[in-house]
Design an enzyme around this catalytic site. Structure first.
Site: not given
Ligand code: EPZ
Length: 418
Positions: A22-23, A117, A122, A305, A397
């Site tokens: 998915k990702n 979410c 996020r 995840d 999803r």
């Molecule tokens: C991706 O989300 C995945 N989603 C998430 O999977 C997954 O949990 C996550 O990566 C971590 O592996 C998709 O790929 C569509 P991050 P993403 O940016 O990119 C902080 C699922 O169930 N952050 O790595 O949003 C954030 O708040 C979903 O498949 C900032 O602070 O995750 C978090 O604490 C759920 N500023 C941490 O970084 C930013 O600009 C990691 O988030 C971006 C992120």
């Protein structure tokens, strides 16, 4: 609103086929906008997020159609719009990749601010930091993100957190920037590498994906091509855990075993028996399992995840387990629903303490997000009696045909459409 009904305590056995990730799909589909040719993307999972994205590209005027349920053909040369409307993208967080793709290709884009979410805010500040470093001007107004640039120039970007989304989004924009962009402290998840491989197939020049330093040399034109996305690490892990909680014997196939290393190590530590082949892992749990401590980390650490699914499993293992969630600041909201099934858990900030040895009993529960829903299914498979899970739309999803796949392994599970 569909519901899933499970009569628990059936041992799972047999083989289960894992779909595309998915990702990876939700990044690679928008990334096709960077190309001025026809892209054919194979091994897509048949899930809601992919359908929403295909719709979104069509709404931008692109020729985008499914050649079969798992193969999407995209011709981005026909794109007409630069504005993604709210109602199209509101259900999907990963719509922000459209921003990077359209900014890179057209130097302008309008995309709805991604929704939050169920596990906290996020933010996308790191995405914006990257785009601004390349020369874009980003404004937020009325729930929309506006991006504009006279030109995009390569920049050296340091990510305060190894954000998956920011790493991928900056990469997608940088392939159309002039000069070299470096991303330091980049995320290393499999879907980051898959997106880089896809873009390189289109003619991009990306080096170092999978390490914490990625170097992108912008190029003028990118052509189309065909690409098969990787199998889903999280879907695979979900079914490995499902086998373990039922004392089962399941071969999870069509996977990349290396992607599962952190989970395989923890399941073995819990006393599961694992056999690993080139593209499968067999998970057996003939003996009682005991608890372990888990700390979620960015890849190659234990994936956040799989944290909810692991909580369900640890609830039934002997002994006390401690989970520390280091990636998100509030990813335990699903616990209230798991407790209705009999899980004994106390949460303090980012730490969850699980008193194992619980006998789970069926109840009516509701999914609060995608992986929380998966955890409820896993707990329902082990619970005595009947479990009814509502809000199945969240599960759809990210999981193609979850009840069909589990039913084929011997679970007593059905979907009720209401
Ligand atoms: C991706 O989300 C995945 N989603 C998430 O999977 C997954 O949990 C996550 O990566 C971590 O592996 C998709 O790929 C569509 P991050 P993403 O940016 O990119 C902080 C699922 O169930 N952050 O790595 O949003 C954030 O708040 C979903 O498949 C900032 O602070 O995750 C978090 O604490 C759920 N500023 C941490 O970084 C930013 O600009 C990691 O988030 C971006 C992120």
């Amino acid at each position: 609103m569909d519901r899933i009904v499970i009569n628990g305590q059936k041992r799972l056995s047999g083989a289960i086929h894992i779909n595309g990730a998915k990702n990876a799909a939700v990044a690679i589909i928008p990334a096709a906008i960077a190309a001025e040719g026809v892209c054919v993307i194979e091994n897509l999972p048949r899930i809601e997020d992919v359908a929403i994205l295909a719709n979104a590209l069509q709404s931008l005027g692109m020729d985008c159609k499914f050649l079969d349920p798992h193969t999407l053909q995209i011709d981005a040369s026909s794109i007409k719009e630069r504005k993604m409307t709210y109602d199209l993208a509101r259900n999907m967080r990963a719509s922000y990749y459209l921003l990077g793709a359209m900014l890179g290709r057209f130097k302008e884009a309008e995309v709805p601010l991604p929704g939050g979410c169920n596990f906290g805010a996020r933010p996308i500040d790191l995405h914006i930091k990257g785009f601004e470093a390349m020369g874009a001007k980003i404004t937020q107004e009325h729930g929309m993100l506006y991006a504009k640039a006279d030109r995009l120039a390569g920049a050296n970007i340091y990510l305060d957190m190894a954000s998956v989304g920011a790493t991928i989004n900056i990469m997608i924009a940088a392939v159309n920037a002039e000069g070299v962009t470096t991303i330091d402290n980049a995320a290393k998840e499999p879907h980051v590498v898959d997106t880089a491989n896809f873009l390189n197939m289109l003619g991009a020049n990306i080096k170092g994906a999978g390490t914490d330093m990625i170097r992108i040399t912008g190029c003028q034109r990118m052509h189309g091509g065909e690409y098969q996305i990787i199998p889903d690490q999280i879907e695979a892990g979900t079914y490995m855990i499902a086998s373990a909680i039922t004392g089962g014997d399941v071969v999870v196939e069509n996977i990349i075993p290396k992607h599962m290393d952190s989970l395989s190590a923890k399941l073995s530590e819990m006393n599961c028996k694992l056999e690993e082949g080139g593209d499968y892992i067999r998970v057996m749990a003939p003996e009682p399992l005991h608890g372990v401590n888990i700390k979620t980390m960015v890849y190659p650490g234990f994936p956040t995840d799989l944290q909810p699914q692991m909580t369900a499993l640890l609830s039934t293992a002997k002994g006390t387990s401690v989970i520390t969630e280091t990636v998100f600041d509030n990813r335990y909201q699903y616990m209230t629903e798991l407790k209705r099934l009999g899980c004994e858990v106390t949460v303090e900030g980012r730490v969850a303490v699980i008193e194992g040895g619980s006998t789970l009993t069926g109840a009516e529960v509701r999914a609060t997000d995608l992986r929380a829903g998966a955890a409820l299914i896993i707990a329902g498979l082990a619970a005595e009696g009947r479990t009814v899970i509502s809000n199945v739309k969240y599960i759809d999803r990210g999981y193609e045909g979850v009840e069909t796949k589990l039913g084929a392994l011997g679970a007593d599970i059905r979907r009720e459409t209401r």
